[in-house]
Design a protein around this motif. Sequence first.
Motif, PDB file in Angstrom:
ATOM      1  N   LYS A   1       0.807  -1.221   0.000  1.00  0.00           N
ATOM      2  CA  LYS A   1       0.000   0.000   0.000  1.00  0.00           C
ATOM      3  C   LYS A   1       0.837   1.266   0.000  1.00  0.00           C
ATOM      4  N   ALA A   2       2.142   1.139   0.101  1.00  0.00           N
ATOM      5  CA  ALA A   2       3.013   2.308   0.285  1.00  0.00           C
ATOM      6  C   ALA A   2       2.995   3.237  -0.927  1.00  0.00           C
ATOM      7  N   ASP A   3       2.835   2.694  -2.137  1.00  0.00           N
ATOM      8  CA  ASP A   3       2.863   3.522  -3.341  1.00  0.00           C
ATOM      9  C   ASP A   3       1.435   3.951  -3.679  1.00  0.00           C
ATOM     10  N   PRO A   4       1.098   5.228  -3.479  1.00  0.00           N
ATOM     11  CA  PRO A   4      -0.286   5.675  -3.708  1.00  0.00           C
ATOM     12  C   PRO A   4      -0.679   5.697  -5.185  1.00  0.00           C
ATOM     13  N   LYS A   5       0.302   5.592  -6.089  1.00  0.00           N
ATOM     14  CA  LYS A   5       0.010   5.649  -7.522  1.00  0.00           C
ATOM     15  C   LYS A   5      -0.522   4.317  -8.053  1.00  0.00           C
ATOM     16  N   ASN A   6      -0.267   3.244  -7.338  1.00  0.00           N
ATOM     17  CA  ASN A   6      -0.665   1.923  -7.808  1.00  0.00           C
ATOM     18  C   ASN A   6      -1.790   1.352  -6.956  1.00  0.00           C
ATOM     19  N   LEU A   7      -2.768   0.751  -7.626  1.00  0.00           N
ATOM     20  CA  LEU A   7      -3.851   0.055  -6.932  1.00  0.00           C
ATOM     21  C   LEU A   7      -3.489  -1.423  -6.929  1.00  0.00           C
ATOM     22  N   VAL A   8      -3.003  -1.897  -5.811  1.00  0.00           N
ATOM     23  CA  VAL A   8      -2.520  -3.275  -5.722  1.00  0.00           C
ATOM     24  C   VAL A   8      -3.574  -4.151  -5.065  1.00  0.00           C
ATOM     25  N   GLY A   9      -3.441  -5.453  -5.251  1.00  0.00           N
ATOM     26  CA  GLY A   9      -4.403  -6.355  -4.648  1.00  0.00           C
ATOM     27  C   GLY A   9      -3.908  -7.788  -4.649  1.00  0.00           C
ATOM     28  N   PHE A  10      -4.680  -8.654  -4.012  1.00  0.00           N
ATOM     29  CA  PHE A  10      -4.329 -10.072  -3.958  1.00  0.00           C
ATOM     30  C   PHE A  10      -5.574 -10.882  -3.628  1.00  0.00           C
TER      31      PHE A  10
END
Length: 292
Positions: free
Chosen positions: A18-27
Amino acid sequence: MTLEMREKDPVDLLERMKADPKNLVGFRFFSTHDPRALAHFLPDERCGKIILTRNPLESYVSELIAWSTNQWKLGQGDTRKSAKVTFKLDEYRKHVAEYQAFQVKILHELQCSGQTAFYLSYEDVQDVDVLNGLARFLGVDSQIEALSTNLRRQNPGSLRDKVVNYEQMVEDLQKMDPFDLTRTPNFEPRRGPVVPGYVAAAIAPLMYLPIKGGPEAQVREWLKGIGGGDLLGGFNQKTLRQWKRKHSGHRSFTVIRILSCGRMPLFASISLKPAPKVSPKSVRPCCVIMIC
C-alpha cells in the motif's frame, strides 16, 4: 521481501504493497490463508473488498481435480491436464461447512464495521459489463472492451464428465441441502427475467410486467383500451428487443394494487426505469482484496 519474511510478518508485506499511492494493488485471499492478514485488512475501510462466490459443488470438484493434476491455473500455451475424481459425501459436507462458515464470518465483520463489498459470482468474471462496474466500484476511471485471453478455464464440461461416481453423487446430494440457502450469504440461485409473461400495447409505447397477486386483469383491460389494439405477449429476448426498437421512448411499469378514488382508479405502481447512475467512490481504495 522473501517468503520467510512474509511468513514471519504478513502485515509488513501488506503495508509495503500500500506504500505507493500511484498503484492500486491487490491479492486473493482464501479461507485457508494466514488469518493474521485477514484480521489486518478486513477492518480497513480503505481496502476494497471483492467477494468471489461459486457453486460449492463445482468448487469442490474443481479443487479435487487440481490436487490430482497439480495444475492450479491454465494460461495461454499451457497444456490442459484432465482427471476424473471420486465424490465423497462426508468430505463434501466438510467442504460446504467450511466455505459457509468463512462466508458468514466475512459478512458479519463487514456488517459490524459498516462496510460493503462487491459480490462477484464465478460466471460474472466472463461479463465485461460487470467487470467495468467493478472498476467503477473501486474508483477506477478506465474501462475494458474485451476479456483477457491470458487465462483459460481449467475444467470445462459437465460434472458427469468429471466425477467417476456421478450417479452415486446425485443420490447422495438428495439427502442434504448442499447449499443451505438460509445461511450462505449471496447464494440465491440465478433466475432470469420472465420475458414471456411481459404484456405490451400494440401501438402505445407501454409494456406491463405483471406481478402475481396484482390486479392483472384490470391492468390488461386498461392497457388494451389506451394501447390502440390487441395486447402483445409471448416475448423472447429477440422479439422484446424488436418491440423496444420499434417503440421509441417506451416505458415499462408494473402495478401492485389499485387505489380507489371516487370513480377514478389510481394505479399504485413501481416504475421499472433503469436505476440512476451512482457516482464512483470519492476516495480510491489503497488496495483490493478478492476473498474467495
